[in-house]
Design an enzyme around this catalytic site. Structure first.
Site, short mmCIF file in Angstrom:
data_model
loop_
_atom_site.label_atom_id
_atom_site.label_comp_id
_atom_site.label_asym_id
_atom_site.label_seq_id
_atom_site.Cartn_x
_atom_site.Cartn_y
_atom_site.Cartn_z
N LYS A 13 -5.09 34.69 40.08
CA LYS A 13 -6.65 35.31 40.07
C LYS A 13 -7.26 34.16 39.84
O LYS A 13 -8.51 34.52 40.54
CB LYS A 13 -6.68 36.22 38.24
CG LYS A 13 -5.36 37.11 38.90
CD LYS A 13 -5.73 37.66 36.81
CE LYS A 13 -4.86 36.67 35.81
NZ LYS A 13 -3.85 36.15 35.73
N ARG A 88 -7.86 43.00 29.53
CA ARG A 88 -6.29 42.84 29.10
C ARG A 88 -6.07 43.63 28.70
O ARG A 88 -4.51 43.76 28.17
CB ARG A 88 -6.05 40.72 28.43
CG ARG A 88 -5.53 40.10 29.88
CD ARG A 88 -5.91 39.53 28.94
NE ARG A 88 -5.44 38.00 29.06
CZ ARG A 88 -5.47 36.71 29.82
NH1 ARG A 88 -7.07 36.75 30.45
NH2 ARG A 88 -5.17 36.08 30.30
N ARG A 127 -0.09 22.89 37.25
CA ARG A 127 -1.45 23.17 37.82
C ARG A 127 -2.33 22.04 37.38
O ARG A 127 -1.72 22.20 36.05
CB ARG A 127 -1.42 24.45 37.76
CG ARG A 127 -1.58 25.21 36.70
CD ARG A 127 -2.36 26.40 36.75
NE ARG A 127 -2.22 27.10 35.71
CZ ARG A 127 -2.79 27.77 35.72
NH1 ARG A 127 -3.07 29.22 36.82
NH2 ARG A 127 -3.46 28.44 33.83
N ARG A 161 -4.63 22.54 31.72
CA ARG A 161 -5.14 23.58 30.67
C ARG A 161 -3.84 23.51 29.57
O ARG A 161 -3.23 23.24 29.55
CB ARG A 161 -4.76 24.75 30.89
CG ARG A 161 -6.35 25.42 32.03
CD ARG A 161 -6.33 26.37 32.02
NE ARG A 161 -5.22 27.57 31.14
CZ ARG A 161 -5.24 28.83 31.39
NH1 ARG A 161 -6.41 29.44 32.56
NH2 ARG A 161 -5.27 30.21 30.92
N ARG A 172 2.38 33.57 26.51
CA ARG A 172 1.62 34.36 28.33
C ARG A 172 1.84 35.66 28.58
O ARG A 172 1.35 36.60 29.09
CB ARG A 172 0.53 33.76 28.32
CG ARG A 172 -0.34 32.17 27.46
CD ARG A 172 -0.86 31.04 28.49
NE ARG A 172 -1.15 31.37 29.66
CZ ARG A 172 -1.59 30.45 30.50
NH1 ARG A 172 -1.22 28.87 30.04
NH2 ARG A 172 -2.33 30.66 31.06
P1 AMP Z 1 -6.78 32.77 30.99
O1 AMP Z 1 -7.31 31.68 32.10
O2 AMP Z 1 -7.50 34.34 31.54
O3 AMP Z 1 -5.22 32.30 31.05
O4 AMP Z 1 -7.23 33.01 29.68
C1 AMP Z 1 -6.64 32.34 28.84
C2 AMP Z 1 -6.88 32.50 27.43
O5 AMP Z 1 -7.63 33.02 26.88
C3 AMP Z 1 -5.69 34.00 26.79
O6 AMP Z 1 -4.04 32.84 26.58
C4 AMP Z 1 -5.76 34.44 25.81
O7 AMP Z 1 -5.78 33.84 24.66
C5 AMP Z 1 -7.70 34.29 25.40
N1 AMP Z 1 -8.29 35.11 26.97
C6 AMP Z 1 -9.11 35.56 27.90
N2 AMP Z 1 -9.42 36.67 28.75
C7 AMP Z 1 -8.64 37.16 27.25
C8 AMP Z 1 -8.89 38.92 27.64
N3 AMP Z 1 -9.82 39.16 28.05
N4 AMP Z 1 -8.85 38.84 26.04
C9 AMP Z 1 -7.87 38.89 25.10
N5 AMP Z 1 -7.67 37.44 25.11
C10 AMP Z 1 -8.60 36.32 26.63
#
Ligand code: AMP
Length: 214
Positions: A13, A88, A127, A161, A172
Site C-alpha cells: 500500500k 481499517r 524491508r 519499523r 498484524r
Molecule cells: P501501518 O503503518 O498502516 O501498518 O500501521 C501501523 C500500526 O499503526 C498498526 O498496526 C496500528 O497499531 C496503527 N494503525 C494505523 N492505522 C490504523 C487504523 N486505521 N486503525 C487503527 N490502528 C491503526
C-alpha cells in the site's frame, strides 16, 4: 480523485501510494506514518500509542478518526488524496463516509491489494527505509543499487519499523483478517471496490493501478 488503498500489512500500500501520489498529484494520507511521526516526536499522542503499535494491535477508532479528519481538511489534501491504512474497521469506514459527505466529497475508488499471509511475513521482515527521505527498500526484492546508499537521496542511514518483526507481523495479519477484511463486503455493497493482485512485481502492480485509474 479520492482513493482508498487497502490490503494486508506488506501488500504494498505504502509503496504504491507513493507512486500514485507522484503520478496523479495526490497526497498520501497514511495513518501508520502519521502515528510513527507522533511516536518519533515524543508527543502526548505518540507516548500513548507507542506500546500498542509495537504489539501489532489496532488503536481505538475514535483516536484514528480524529487524527485523519483533521488531516483531510488540510490545504494539501484539497486536490485529492490516497488513504493508506485507513479505514481499517467498519466503524472507521462509516466515520469516513460521514466525514466525506459532510464535505461534499465522494470516494472515487477503493482498491484492495490481495496478498498471501506467508509472503507478507517475508516481505515485511526484509524491508527497511532511508532515514533522510523515507524511500522504501527490501533486502531481497528491492535493495539499493549501491549497498548502503539510498538511490533517491544518497543518504547512508537506514531504519526498520519497530513492528516489522516476525511475531508482530502475525498479530498484524490477524488484526487484518478479524477487523479489516470485513470491509471488502462493505465496499462491495457500495459498488466502488476493485481488487488487484498485490503478489505481482512492484512495477506490475503500479501498471494495473494506473490502468484502472486512467
Ligand atoms: P501501518 O503503518 O498502516 O501498518 O500501521 C501501523 C500500526 O499503526 C498498526 O498496526 C496500528 O497499531 C496503527 N494503525 C494505523 N492505522 C490504523 C487504523 N486505521 N486503525 C487503527 N490502528 C491503526
Amino acid at each position: 480523485m479520492y482513493l482508498v488503498l487497502f490490503g494486508p500489512p506488506g501488500a504494498g500500500k505504502g509503496t504504491q501510494a507513493k507512486r500514485l501520489e507522484a503520478a496523479y498529484h495526490l497526497v498520501q494520507l497514511s495513518t501508520g506514518d502519521m502515528l510513527r511521526a507522533e511516536v518519533a516526536s515524543g508527543s502526548t499522542l505518540g507516548i500513548k500509542v507507542k506500546d500498542i503499535m509495537k504489539t501489532g494491535e489496532l488503536l481505538p477508532d475514535a483516536l484514528i478518526v480524529d487524527m485523519i479528519s483533521g488531516r483531510i481538511d488540510a490545504a494539501d489534501a484539497k486536490a485529492g488524496f490516497i488513504l493508506d491504512g485507513f479505514p481499517r474497521t467498519i466503524p472507521q469506514a462509516r466515520a469516513l463516509d460521514a466525514m466525506l459527505e459532510g464535505k461534499g466529497l465522494k470516494l472515487n475508488r477503493v482498491i484492495e491489494l490481495r496478498a498471501d499471509d506467508e509472503a507478507m511475513v517475508e516481505r515485511i521482515t526484509g524491508r527497511f527505509s532511508c532515514v533522510s527521505c523515507g524511500a522504501n527498500y527490501h533486502e531481497k526484492f528491492n535493495s539499493t543499487k549501491v549497498a548502503g546508499v539510498c538511490d533517491a537521496c544518497g543518504g547512508a542511514r537506514f531504519d526498520r519499523r519497530a513492528d516489522d518483526t516476525a511475531e508482530t507481523v502475525r498479530a498484524r495479519l490477524q488484526a487484518y483478517h478479524d477487523q479489516t477484511a470485513p470491509l471488502i463486503s462493505y465496499f462491495e455493497k457500495k459498488g466502488n471496490l476493485l481488487s488487484i493482485d498485490g503478489m505481482a512485481a512492484i512495477d506490475d502492480v503500479t501498471r494495473q493501478l494506473r490502468e484502472v485509474l486512467d
